[in-house]
Enzyme design. Structure first.
Site, mmCIF file in Angstrom:
data_model
loop_
_atom_site.group_PDB
_atom_site.id
_atom_site.type_symbol
_atom_site.label_atom_id
_atom_site.label_comp_id
_atom_site.label_asym_id
_atom_site.label_seq_id
_atom_site.Cartn_x
_atom_site.Cartn_y
_atom_site.Cartn_z
ATOM 1 N N TYR A 23 0.797 -1.230 0.000
ATOM 2 C CA TYR A 23 0.000 0.000 0.000
ATOM 3 C C TYR A 23 0.827 1.277 0.000
ATOM 4 O O TYR A 23 0.265 2.369 -0.050
ATOM 5 C CB TYR A 23 -0.932 0.005 1.215
ATOM 6 N N ASN A 74 -13.103 3.598 -1.626
ATOM 7 C CA ASN A 74 -12.188 2.468 -1.487
ATOM 8 C C ASN A 74 -12.791 1.634 -0.361
ATOM 9 O O ASN A 74 -12.609 1.948 0.811
ATOM 10 C CB ASN A 74 -10.775 2.914 -1.136
ATOM 11 N N HIS A 80 -15.296 -7.281 -1.246
ATOM 12 C CA HIS A 80 -15.458 -8.651 -1.704
ATOM 13 C C HIS A 80 -16.728 -9.333 -1.224
ATOM 14 O O HIS A 80 -17.076 -10.393 -1.742
ATOM 15 C CB HIS A 80 -14.227 -9.467 -1.288
ATOM 16 N N ASP A 87 -25.698 -2.346 -2.070
ATOM 17 C CA ASP A 87 -27.091 -1.917 -2.198
ATOM 18 C C ASP A 87 -27.282 -0.462 -1.791
ATOM 19 O O ASP A 87 -28.090 0.255 -2.394
ATOM 20 C CB ASP A 87 -28.008 -2.827 -1.384
ATOM 21 N N HIS A 100 -8.870 1.250 -5.625
ATOM 22 C CA HIS A 100 -8.032 0.350 -4.828
ATOM 23 C C HIS A 100 -6.578 0.735 -5.058
ATOM 24 O O HIS A 100 -6.146 0.892 -6.205
ATOM 25 C CB HIS A 100 -8.253 -1.113 -5.210
ATOM 26 N N ILE A 101 -5.837 0.886 -3.987
ATOM 27 C CA ILE A 101 -4.427 1.275 -4.074
ATOM 28 C C ILE A 101 -3.614 0.169 -4.738
ATOM 29 O O ILE A 101 -2.793 0.424 -5.610
ATOM 30 C CB ILE A 101 -3.882 1.614 -2.671
ATOM 31 N N SER A 102 -3.854 -1.067 -4.327
ATOM 32 C CA SER A 102 -3.163 -2.211 -4.930
ATOM 33 C C SER A 102 -4.037 -2.788 -6.044
ATOM 34 O O SER A 102 -5.234 -2.513 -6.118
ATOM 35 C CB SER A 102 -2.881 -3.286 -3.877
ATOM 36 N N ARG A 111 -9.571 -11.822 -3.314
ATOM 37 C CA ARG A 111 -9.627 -10.373 -3.560
ATOM 38 C C ARG A 111 -10.001 -10.028 -5.003
ATOM 39 O O ARG A 111 -10.211 -8.861 -5.330
ATOM 40 C CB ARG A 111 -8.279 -9.726 -3.237
#
Length: 148
Positions: A23, A74, A80, A87, A100-102, A111
């Site tokens: 990260y 994020n 997941h 919703d 998402h950073i990664s 993931r």
């Protein structure tokens, strides 16, 4: 002036300390300062929120969506499996950009799937903390076009 929420999910408060090889070393505070600076340059207002609790994030969305033009999120680990968060985002009918950073698709198998992606206009993944800044630019363009 358009207002956009930037929502950070669980464990993102530990950025800078948590798995820096994945990260990076920037703290959430520093990331938020960069977000605020870019928002100012783009002439939009941002409401930045972080929580480690699914219900608090959903409550934030419910309590604030009427004042928003879009959401950048994020969702962290909620990505997941949180149908409730998915919703809530669908219910407010705002453009959503998932960040998402990664690169979640290069990590563990669990993931690879995002339940949020189906209600987002787009997903930025694997570009580090710059992904938040790209998301701001994208959501401004989406809001201007008025189609999502």
């Amino acid at each position: 002036m358009n207002r956009v929420a930037v929502i950070h999910g669980p464990n993102l408060n530990l950025l800078g300390r948590r798995e820096p090889e994945v990260y990076g070393t920037k703290s959430l505070e520093n990331i938020n300062k960069e977000i605020e600076k870019r928002a100012n340059n783009l002439k939009i207002e941002v409401d930045i929120f972080q929580s480690n609790h699914e219900g608090e994030i959903i409550d934030f969305i419910h309590d604030n969506y009427k004042a928003l033009s879009g959401i950048i999120i994020n969702p962290g680990g909620l990505t997941h499996y949180s149908i409730a968060l998915r919703d809530a985002l669908a219910a407010v009918r705002l453009p959503v950009v998932e960040v998402h950073i990664s690169n979640i698709h290069k990590r563990e198998d669990f993931r690879h799937r995002s339940v949020i992606a189906s209600v987002a206009v787009g997903q930025i993944t694997g570009l580090g903390t710059e992904g938040y800044l790209y998301a701001l630019e994208a959501i401004v363009n989406i809001i201007k076009k008025g189609s999502y």
